[in-house]
Each structure stands twice: as C-alpha cells, then as structure tokens.
Write a protein that holds these residues in place. Structure first.
Motif, PDB file in Angstrom:
ATOM      1  N   THR A   1       0.842  -1.200   0.000  1.00 21.57           N
ATOM      2  CA  THR A   1       0.000   0.000   0.000  1.00 21.57           C
ATOM      3  C   THR A   1       0.877   1.249   0.000  1.00 21.57           C
ATOM      4  OG1 THR A   1      -0.180   0.140   2.418  1.00 21.57           O
ATOM      5  CG2 THR A   1      -1.834  -1.182   1.273  1.00 21.57           C
ATOM      6  N   LYS A   2       1.929   1.244   0.817  1.00 17.58           N
ATOM      7  CA  LYS A   2       2.733   2.461   0.965  1.00 17.58           C
ATOM      8  C   LYS A   2       4.220   2.281   0.662  1.00 17.58           C
ATOM      9  CE  LYS A   2       1.173   5.592   1.403  1.00 17.58           C
ATOM     10  NZ  LYS A   2       0.471   6.168   0.212  1.00 17.58           N
TER      11      LYS A   2
ATOM     12  N   ILE B   1       7.467   4.219   2.504  1.00 19.97           N
ATOM     13  CA  ILE B   1       6.867   5.487   2.939  1.00 19.97           C
ATOM     14  C   ILE B   1       7.767   6.229   3.934  1.00 19.97           C
ATOM     15  CG2 ILE B   1       5.477   4.464   4.799  1.00 19.97           C
ATOM     16  CD1 ILE B   1       4.385   7.333   2.450  1.00 19.97           C
TER      17      ILE B   1
ATOM     18  N   LEU C   1       6.675   3.158  -6.011  1.00 22.60           N
ATOM     19  CA  LEU C   1       6.491   1.730  -5.749  1.00 22.60           C
ATOM     20  C   LEU C   1       7.099   0.869  -6.849  1.00 22.60           C
ATOM     21  CD1 LEU C   1       2.792   1.798  -4.442  1.00 22.60           C
ATOM     22  CD2 LEU C   1       4.907   2.102  -3.155  1.00 22.60           C
TER      23      LEU C   1
ATOM     24  N   SER D   1      -1.358  -1.924  -5.958  1.00 16.27           N
ATOM     25  CA  SER D   1      -1.569  -1.107  -4.764  1.00 16.27           C
ATOM     26  C   SER D   1      -3.042  -0.742  -4.694  1.00 16.27           C
ATOM     27  CB  SER D   1      -0.686   0.139  -4.813  1.00 16.27           C
ATOM     28  OG  SER D   1      -0.742   0.786  -3.562  1.00 16.27           O
TER      29      SER D   1
END
Lengths: 213, 373
Positions: B96-97, B100, B116, B137
């Motif tokens: 998802t991240k 980050i 990503l 994602s």
C-alpha cells in the motif's frame, strides 16, 4: 472468437480535455491546477458537491470518467456488478502523501487530518469513480514506471475471458505537483472487427500517446 | 488448454517468526506479535502494534522494507528448484505504501524508490528476475488481489510461475492516519468480539510461489487457487458498506466453480473495527455461511496492510495441511449483527476448501477459494 474494442476514450492533460481525440476544453495556460480542475468541472454543468472534497488526483479521475460519459451514464447500471475498473499510474498517491507528511512535522500541533489521510492510497480515485457511476465490479490498481499498455491490456482481456466483467473502464490517472495526466478508455466486446478501435497493446499505446501534450 | 494454478511454497517474515514454520508454531502457541510500543507521535492513548524484531539484513543499499522483501524472497527461492532467472517466472508485488519512511528520511540515497515501481524494480534486479514486476496497490485487498492477478496470468498462459510478495512497514505515516480516524484499538485487537474497539497495525512480509506445475517447482505442497473475484461497494471511500453486499459480490464470483456447502473454513479480513467486522458478518450470513468456522488472524499479526492477504493465505494453507483451524485470537463473545461461527479454540477438522476475503478503503473487496487436492 471474442474481440474487444475501445468504445471511447477521454484524456486530460495540462493543456486540454480530449474526447476521442477531439478537444473539448482548452485550459488557460496561466491557470493553476486547482483552477483547471474546477473549470473542467464547471464546464460539465453537473452538480456533485463531493467533488470539492477530493484531492487533485481523485478530481482528475472523476472528471476523466465524467467527460467519457458526456453527461450520460457510463454504463448500464443494472449491469454495474459486471463493470471492471482497472487503473494505473506511477506516483501512486504521492502528491497527497507529501501533503499529509507535512501535517506530521509539527509535534506541538500534531493534528493529522483524516480527510487528507484517506486520499493517501492509489485506489481512492477508483472508489470515487465507482461511487459516482455505481460500478461494483472488479477493481485493480497497477503501479508502473511508465504507461504499461501490455499489463493493462493483458489483465483486462483476462477479466473478459474469465467472465469476471462484461465492460471495463481502463486507464492512467496521475496528478503530481501541478501536472495533470489522465487517459481513460471504455472497453466492450464486439463481434465486428472492423467497427471502431480494437483493444490491443498497440492501439492503447497509440491513444495514450495521442493524448500527450 | 488452461492448466490449474497452485500455490506450492511460501515464506513469512513477521513479528512472530522469520520462517513460515516458526510463524505456524507461534500461532499454535497463541503467541501474538502485538505489544505496547513507544509512541511515534503525541497520543492520548497507548499504542499497540506488531513490529519486526530480528531478521538478517540482506543488502546495505536496500531500505528497511526492501531488506524485508529481499530476505523473504531469498528464503522462498532457496526452497524451490525454479531459478530466479527463469524466463517463465514473474514477480507480483503487493504494497500500500512501500518505502513510505523515505518521505521523512531525506538523507537516504534511495529517494527515487519512494515510487512503488522503482522499489519493485530494485527488488527484481537484486534477485536477478527476468521480467519487470507487476505492482498492485489497491489498499487492504492488495495481497489477495495480487494472488488473483498472478493466478490469472498463469492460467492464461502469460507465465508458468509467479512469486507474489506482499509487504508494508509499521510507519508513523500510516499509524497517525488510523489514529486520526480513531480506528486504533486501545489494546490488542479483538476481531468479531462484542468489545472490539479498533485495529492494530503491523508489519511483515508474506511471499508465495504459484505454479502450473508443482513437480517442476518442487512444491512443498499443491494448494489449488480455484476461485477469485473483487468488487467495489460503490458506497463510501473510507467506510465499509453497511450491509455487506459488496463483499458478497466478490465472494459470489469466487464461488463460481465451488458449492458454498463445501467451504470448510473462512479466513476473514476481521480488522476488529466495529463497522468492518459487522459488515463481514452480514455478508457471510447473506451467503448462507453462518455456520462455517471462521477466523481472523489480526490478533496475531495486527493489520499488515499489503502483506496481510498473502500472509493470511499462507497461515490458512498451514491450516489445510495440518487440518487445524486457527483460533481467532481475541474473540470471546459474539458482537455482530450477522451470525458467524468464529473459532474460539483450535479446531481439528479435515479442511479441503477455504474462503479467504479482504476489504479495504476505497470500498474494495476481494475473495479467493483455495482447494487441497
């Protein structure tokens, strides 16, 4: 043998809004991103107050879908569970990620905003489009270093062949640091190979390049 | 001619183990990876989460998350005859991240890998994989959806083998976001329980090898992926649908070739928020699955975001191989509108067919059916 065609396509870049290659709206070149998005929204003549709560990328995707359906319905909603939405971009939600990260820097006034945080996922724009058009089918969000027509065509074709969708909206949507770039195409089955543009890697690439600045 | 697709091997890196075996042993001991953590920001409540402790950092150039991915993928590759250079092998990354933490750490020399796809390409190159990876994602369903995507790529002949790896960090970024939503539990989360009060976040990696030829892959087992489907609630971007109808749509698609009566176990999403678990209970009730033993693994791992779907599929496969339904840690009393049969203890049972589901922000849902041969 089932064939798929590109029914229609829309695109938005920093200069204009396009529908099937035809310019629908040209932005004032001095306008800021937010102004461009608002001008594109006003030009549609629809009322959707939620638009103003969205981040730039969701606004961009929402507008692209809206221009694609030309004020009508994108799909027959009785078949909404059979409509797939497959989107892609490079930056994921980085524009809003950076904005959200900024809100975390001050320890004394630590007030992260849920309204901003919710947009820190790539697929939120897909959620906004699904809500607007009642799309309940397959969802996927692919991240690639550049526009990857092969990945999109392969996956969408599989979804049709598997019977996982009857129609599909496929595209690219990215808003980052004031640069807007989207291209959405609606894909459906056809029995007439000569009708319209066949949905294949070459044609999808062609459409994407046509809509470039 | 389309061939069946199997999951044939796996690896988990988590707070409770650096191998699938150690994870499974700790799950059987009811050991949770969730503990009270040092606050990462000013908070008016104690923060619980599941953080990685020891694991071998593979590459000095790699970020924390990349090292986690590389560790898990190298351990997985050690277990198979398939070489990373195989032309018919492709990597699918669920996150998802991603990196980050790089948003905060400006000193890193890996800043481009905030992207990503750049992170995934780095992993691909480090492992010597031939093809560019596919990166998925799609919020909390990313892992389940990545398995669906990889299985479909194999089934339709684009490739013969796939590695699906899912991972995310326990980060200040994500933690503060769920805090701002008031979605964090004040203790260890209690999926489906009457007193559940929110989620714990966690970090980790789950990696699986899929193949159309378990013999070639020298599979440790062969669990067939027979059904898949995703859906959107078309209702709200940050809250699940109230009635579970969106999740039902995804499960119905996954059940296309499977009689609902043959489902032996459900591994639910079960984040332990009031709304998510309630929504799921209504969906399973609608689907006539109220009596099917069900669990959530969030009490062991917390919500590991991009890793969750893959990691939870791996534990569910262990359940199938050992005919043991895992106790749904943290559950005591029913507390959902829909009737569900949450596993209060470990249950010995022949488990041939499993339903795995996930739901996430953006209104997305996904489902997989796994079958033992």
């Amino acid at each position: 043998m089932m064939k798929l065609k590109i029914n229609k396509w829309s695109a938005i870049n920093d200069r204009e809004v396009l529908l099937n290659g035809e310019s629908k709206l040209v932005f004032d070149s001095t306008a800021l991103t937010d102004q461009k998005l608002e001008v594109a929204y006003r030009a549609l003549g629809v009322s959707y107050p939620k638009f103003f709560k969205m981040d730039a990328q969701s606004k961009l995707g929402w507008l692209s879908a809206e221009y694609l359906c030309e004020g009508g319905k994108l799909f027959d909603t009785s078949a909404s569970k059979d409509v797939a939405l497959v989107l892609s971009n490079r930056k994921s939600s980085l524009d809003t990620d950076e904005q959200y990260q900024q809100s975390l820097t001050n320890e004394e006034e630590f007030l992260p905003s849920p309204a901003v945080f919710v947009y820190t996922l790539a697929n939120i724009v897909a959620g906004e489009i699904c809500i607007r058009h009642g799309i309940k089918g397959e969802n996927n969000f692919l991240i690639s270093e550049s526009f990857d027509a092969a990945a999109l065509v392969n996956y969408v074709t599989i979804l049709f062949e598997e019977g996982l969708c009857e129609q599909c909206l496929v595209g690219w949507v990215e808003a980052y640091h004031g640069t807007l770039r989207s291209m959405f195409a609606s894909i459906a089955k056809t029995t007439d190979e000569k009708a319209g543009l066949l949905f294949n890697i070459e044609n999808l690439n062609q459409v994407y390049q046509t809509s470039e600045l | 001619m389309q061939k069946p697709v199997y999951i044939v091997n796996d690896h988990i890196l988590s707070a409770i183990g650096t191998s699938t075996e150690s994870n499974w042993e700790n799950v059987l001991k009811e050991k949770s990876g969730i503990s009270l953590i040092d606050p990462l920001f000013p908070s008016d409540q104690p923060i619980y989460g599941s953080q990685l402790k020891e694991y071998e950092k593979v590459n000095p150039k790699a970020t924390k998350l990349e090292n986690m991915f590389l560790y898990s993928l190298q351990e997985l590759l050690k277990k198979t005859k398939i070489k990373s250079s195989n032309e018919r092998l492709m990597l699918f990354v669920s996150t998802t991240k991603g990196n980050i933490d790089l948003l905060q750490d400006k000193s890193s020399n890996a800043t481009d890998r905030i992207h990503l796809a750049a992170m995934a390409a780095f992993i691909q190159q480090e492992l010597g994989l031939k093809h560019s990876p596919i990166v998925i994602s799609n919020a909390c369903i990313s892992g389940v959806l990545a398995i669906q995507t990889a299985a479909l790529y194999i089934k339709h002949g684009f490739i013969d083998h796939a590695i699906v790896t899912g991972g995310d960090l326990f980060s200040r970024f994500t933690l503060s976001g769920f805090y701002s939503f008031k979605a964090l539990s004040a203790g260890i989360c209690k999926p489906f329980d009457k007193t559940r009060d929110g989620i714990n976040l966690g970090e980790g990696i789950g990696s699986v090898l899929l193949s159309n030829d378990p013999a070639v892959a020298q599979g440790a087992y062969a669990i067939e992926v027979t059904g898949y489907g995703s859906s959107n609630d078309a209702n709200h971007i940050s809250g699940p649908s109230r009635d579970g109808s969106g999740l039902s749509l995804a499960v119905q698609k996954a059940l296309k070739h499977t009689d609902v009566k043959t489902i032996d176990m459900i591994n639910a999403h079960g984040t332990a928020t009031l709304y998510n678990d309630n929504m799921e209970s209504l969906a399973f009730q609608q689907l006539g699955m109220s009596d099917v033993p069900l669990n959530s693994l969030k009490g062991y791992y917390g919500h590991t975001l991009g890793a969750a779907g893959v990691l939870e599929v791996i534990i569910s496969i262990r359940s199938m191989l050992n005919n043991t339904i895992v106790k749904s840690l943290g559950y005591e009393e029913p507390g959902t509108e829909g009737k569900v049969n949450v596993a209060k203890t470990f249950i010995k049972k022949d488990i041939r067919t499993v339903l795995k589901t996930a739901s996430g922000f953006g209104g997305c849902n996904s489902a997989l059916i796994l079958k033992k041969g």
